[in-house]
Design an enzyme around this catalytic site. Structure first.
Site, PDB file in Angstrom:
ATOM      1  N   CYS A 139       0.725  -1.377  -0.142  1.00  0.00           N
ATOM      2  CA  CYS A 139      -0.068   0.236   0.324  1.00  0.00           C
ATOM      3  C   CYS A 139       1.210   1.001   0.187  1.00  0.00           C
ATOM      4  CB  CYS A 139      -0.748   0.086   1.345  1.00  0.00           C
ATOM      5  SG  CYS A 139      -1.865   1.539   1.610  1.00  0.00           S
ATOM      6  N   CYS A 142      -0.622   4.097   1.796  1.00  0.00           N
ATOM      7  CA  CYS A 142      -0.214   4.343   3.532  1.00  0.00           C
ATOM      8  C   CYS A 142       1.263   4.135   4.053  1.00  0.00           C
ATOM      9  CB  CYS A 142      -0.993   3.138   3.944  1.00  0.00           C
ATOM     10  SG  CYS A 142      -2.745   2.141   3.068  1.00  0.00           S
ATOM     11  N   ASP A 143       2.106   3.740   3.127  1.00  0.00           N
ATOM     12  CA  ASP A 143       3.435   3.572   3.843  1.00  0.00           C
ATOM     13  C   ASP A 143       4.442   4.420   3.030  1.00  0.00           C
ATOM     14  OD1 ASP A 143       2.267   1.548   5.387  1.00  0.00           O
ATOM     15  OD2 ASP A 143       2.476   0.159   4.042  1.00  0.00           O
TER      16      ASP A 143
END
Ligand code: NAP
Length: 315
Positions: A139, A142-143
């Site tokens: 992701c 997200c990261d």
């Protein structure tokens, strides 16, 4: 068999938010938050680090902390939370039957929030206990902003819209983003494909696959194989991002609800599924937005839809 007005299958932002609304409406929901199969209790946010785009947390919040708070909020209003997987269901007639690992419940209405799991590849070095979450993730949104990815060569695997979107997103942080695709034509829509092809910081590596990931504490190098001539090249890498699609967690339904061809639950009129009295929220019915805040929103909608449906049955 236990009896309940409402059973919620699955946790994460959608399941917990459905539970908060249903519990506050005095529906005494029973929530199967999962245990081992599909994702984990709490869903995909349990495997991410800092969440910076969930409103209400201007300094960010760790994914597991956010889910722990949502869980506590659901429990506070009287949700009965069972840490069990649902192995199967019988939706052939009402009341609906839900078969958990230890507990079996008959429910007047059901909300499904089992989410989707990002697909991973079994590459040497990418597994749990290797470089998974130490430079390898599924992701980028997200990261991707983590310091370890700043100003590095990053590799996104996949050729669909997600891969292009993640590659473009990562250009904000990366020195350069390499899109590794197994064929010589992108699956992504034309507009997205053009975006990748024209972007000065994206290079597409056609007919290629990553066969090995190495490093020390975090990812340092990848081995890239050219699928045309089988040559393997070692290259510097700060991170590897899988963007090869998601698998909705719908196998336990055993074909009892209408799904699309990728396995997502089809909903209409808000969160109604193909069986009256069964609703769905979160990523299990959303292959487009897939954000924590949209999952919480559709979880809320499912609880309101279920509550209204129950009220309609009683009159
Ligand atoms: P997808 O369209 O299924 O694409 C998956 C990509 O991963 C494909 O290019 C596929 O390669 C590759 N892949 C799959 N398995 C692989 C493997 N084992 N090894 C190497 N590569 C592999 O998935 P998605 O990109 O997540 O998109 C899912 C849906 O959401 C689509 O309908 C998409 O349009 C939509 N979406 C839309 C947007 C947007 O509009 N902004 C953004 C994201 C997603 P092949 O091409 O060779 O099969």
């Amino acid at each position: 068999m236990e009896k309940a007005k409402l059973v919620i299958i699955g946790s994460g932002p959608a399941g917990y938010c459905a539970a908060i609304y249903a519990a506050r409406a005095n529906l005494n929901p029973v929530l199967f938050e999962g245990f081992m199969s599909g994702g984990v209790p709490g869903g995909q946010l349990m495997t991410t680090t800092e969440v910076e785009n969930y409103p209400g947390f201007p300094d960010g919040v760790m994914g597991p902390e956010l889910m722990a708070k949502c869980r506590d909020q659901a429990a506070r209003f009287g949700t009965r939370i069972l840490t069990e997987d649902v192995g199967s269901v019988d939706f052939s007639k009402r009341p609906f039957k839900i078969f958990g690992g230890n507990t079996q419940v008959e429910a007047e209405t059901v909300i499904i929030c089992t989410g989707a799991t990002a697909k991973r590849l079994e590459i040497e070095g990418a597994g749990d206990g290797e470089f998974w979450q130490k430079g390898v993730t599924a992701c980028a949104v997200c990261d991707g902003a983590a310091p370890i990815f700043r100003n590095k060569d990053l590799y996104v695997i996949g050729g669909g819209d997600s891969a292009v979107e993640e590659a473009v997103f990562l250009t904000k942080y990366a020195k350069k983003v390499f899109l590794v695709h197994r064929r010589e034509e992108l699956r992504a829509s034309k507009i997205m494909a053009d975006r990748a092809k024209k972007h000065p910081k994206i290079e597409i590596l056609w007919n290629s696959e990553i066969v090995k990931i190495t490093g020390d504490q975090i990812v340092q190098k990848i081995h890239l194989k050219n699928l045309k001539d089988n040559q393997i090249q070692e290259r510097e890498a700060g991170g590897v991002f899988f963007a090869i699609g998601h698998q909705p967690n719908t196998a336990f339904l055993n074909g009892q609800l209408k799904l699309n061809e990728a396995g997502y639950i089809l909903v209409h009129n808000g969160t109604c599924t193909s069986i009256e009295g069964i609703f769905a929220g979160g990523d299990v019915q959303d292959w487009i937005y897939r954000q924590a805040v949209t999952a919480a929103g559709t979880g809320c909608m499912a609880a309101l839809d279920a509550e209204r449906w129950l009220a309609h049955q009683e009159h």
